[in-house]
Design an enzyme around this catalytic site. Sequence first.
Site, PDB file in Angstrom:
ATOM      1  N   ASP A  96       0.857  -1.182   0.000  1.00  0.00           N
ATOM      2  CA  ASP A  96       0.000   0.000   0.000  1.00  0.00           C
ATOM      3  C   ASP A  96       0.894   1.233   0.000  1.00  0.00           C
ATOM      4  O   ASP A  96       1.280   1.747   1.044  1.00  0.00           O
ATOM      5  CB  ASP A  96      -0.912  -0.016   1.225  1.00  0.00           C
ATOM      6  CG  ASP A  96      -2.040   0.992   1.112  1.00  0.00           C
ATOM      7  OD1 ASP A  96      -2.053   1.756   0.133  1.00  0.00           O
ATOM      8  OD2 ASP A  96      -2.906   1.002   1.997  1.00  0.00           O
ATOM      9  N   ALA A  97       1.249   1.671  -1.209  1.00  0.00           N
ATOM     10  CA  ALA A  97       2.136   2.823  -1.357  1.00  0.00           C
ATOM     11  C   ALA A  97       1.480   3.944  -2.152  1.00  0.00           C
ATOM     12  O   ALA A  97       1.987   5.058  -2.167  1.00  0.00           O
ATOM     13  CB  ALA A  97       3.444   2.402  -2.031  1.00  0.00           C
ATOM     14  N   LYS A  98       0.383   3.650  -2.857  1.00  0.00           N
ATOM     15  CA  LYS A  98      -0.407   4.637  -3.596  1.00  0.00           C
ATOM     16  C   LYS A  98       0.469   5.523  -4.479  1.00  0.00           C
ATOM     17  O   LYS A  98       0.309   6.744  -4.524  1.00  0.00           O
ATOM     18  CB  LYS A  98      -1.247   5.475  -2.638  1.00  0.00           C
ATOM     19  CG  LYS A  98      -2.252   4.652  -1.834  1.00  0.00           C
ATOM     20  CD  LYS A  98      -3.115   5.524  -0.948  1.00  0.00           C
ATOM     21  CE  LYS A  98      -4.135   4.686  -0.186  1.00  0.00           C
ATOM     22  NZ  LYS A  98      -3.520   3.843   0.865  1.00  0.00           N
ATOM     23  N   ARG A  99       1.369   4.902  -5.217  1.00  0.00           N
ATOM     24  CA  ARG A  99       2.256   5.662  -6.084  1.00  0.00           C
ATOM     25  C   ARG A  99       1.500   6.140  -7.321  1.00  0.00           C
ATOM     26  O   ARG A  99       0.610   5.468  -7.830  1.00  0.00           O
ATOM     27  CB  ARG A  99       3.454   4.812  -6.509  1.00  0.00           C
ATOM     28  CG  ARG A  99       4.364   4.400  -5.362  1.00  0.00           C
ATOM     29  CD  ARG A  99       4.927   5.629  -4.635  1.00  0.00           C
ATOM     30  NE  ARG A  99       6.058   5.287  -3.780  1.00  0.00           N
ATOM     31  CZ  ARG A  99       6.048   5.270  -2.459  1.00  0.00           C
ATOM     32  NH1 ARG A  99       4.927   5.552  -1.821  1.00  0.00           N
ATOM     33  NH2 ARG A  99       7.127   4.973  -1.765  1.00  0.00           N
ATOM     34  N   THR A 126      -0.757  -0.674  -4.699  1.00  0.00           N
ATOM     35  CA  THR A 126      -1.803   0.333  -4.850  1.00  0.00           C
ATOM     36  C   THR A 126      -1.230   1.535  -5.583  1.00  0.00           C
ATOM     37  O   THR A 126      -0.107   1.966  -5.322  1.00  0.00           O
ATOM     38  CB  THR A 126      -2.383   0.772  -3.499  1.00  0.00           C
ATOM     39  OG1 THR A 126      -1.352   1.334  -2.689  1.00  0.00           O
ATOM     40  CG2 THR A 126      -3.026  -0.402  -2.774  1.00  0.00           C
TER      41      THR A 126
END
Length: 280
Positions: A96-99, A126
Amino acid sequence: MTPEPFGARLRRAMDERGPLCVGIDPHASLLAEWGLNDDVAGLERFSRTVVEALADRVAVLKPQSAFFERFGSRGVAVLERTVAEARAAGALVVMDAKRGDIGSTMAAYAEAFLHRDAPLFSDALTVSPYLGYGSLRPAVDMARENGAGLFVLALTSNPEGGEVQHAVRADGRGVGATMLAHLAEENAGEAPMGSFGAVVGATLGDLSSYELGIGGPLLAPGIGAQGATPADLPGVFGAAVRDVVPNVGRAVLRLGPDPVALRDGATRYAQEIAAAVTAG
């Protein structure tokens, strides 16, 4: 040799272990609840305990990169070990890094998390599409090549998300709905499940106006501490409920540091989710 796609591996894990994702979210207040210091040693103790308790029984573990990055290189080293140990024990890991970026920068993020030889290689990542869905192409391509997947922010559970995700384009289609349509195209023809999923909040209520059948998984935050329950899932996701991967974080993690309590909590949620999916 072409690696087995993430979607196929995820479908098998969900069928065998139940459709549950548990977050690994070592924020300062949770470390304190466990009686741990807010330092690298506390971070490692927390993460290792969660992995040892759950990685051999839940389908997915989802470490939140930010809570490791805040400790600098030593925290990232703990994250590397956490990912490797979780995967070795049989859990799929969603980073879960939402890059989200463009061009060579997005390609570098993809290489960091989605290349099979990278220290932080995860089964899925993510990502944020709000520089335009096309900006994700390097991550899509890297995921395909390495048997990994993506979870694209589409209809998130945070209240602020609506001002972007529910905005209506000139053609009359909402932005979040547009992201779902892009993912359906990515997954076309993939069986038993595509590798490109969406993040769709379990707290959003009736989503029947959206086409959630994207041929891939739906990562659903909001179960537990945010107020949604397993029983809510059929009403939110409708016919797509079988492809939902509900994420539970604090509601399970607060049961630690006792590994037995962590396992019992995760098992209880997995059973309640499976029952709700079957009933739906």
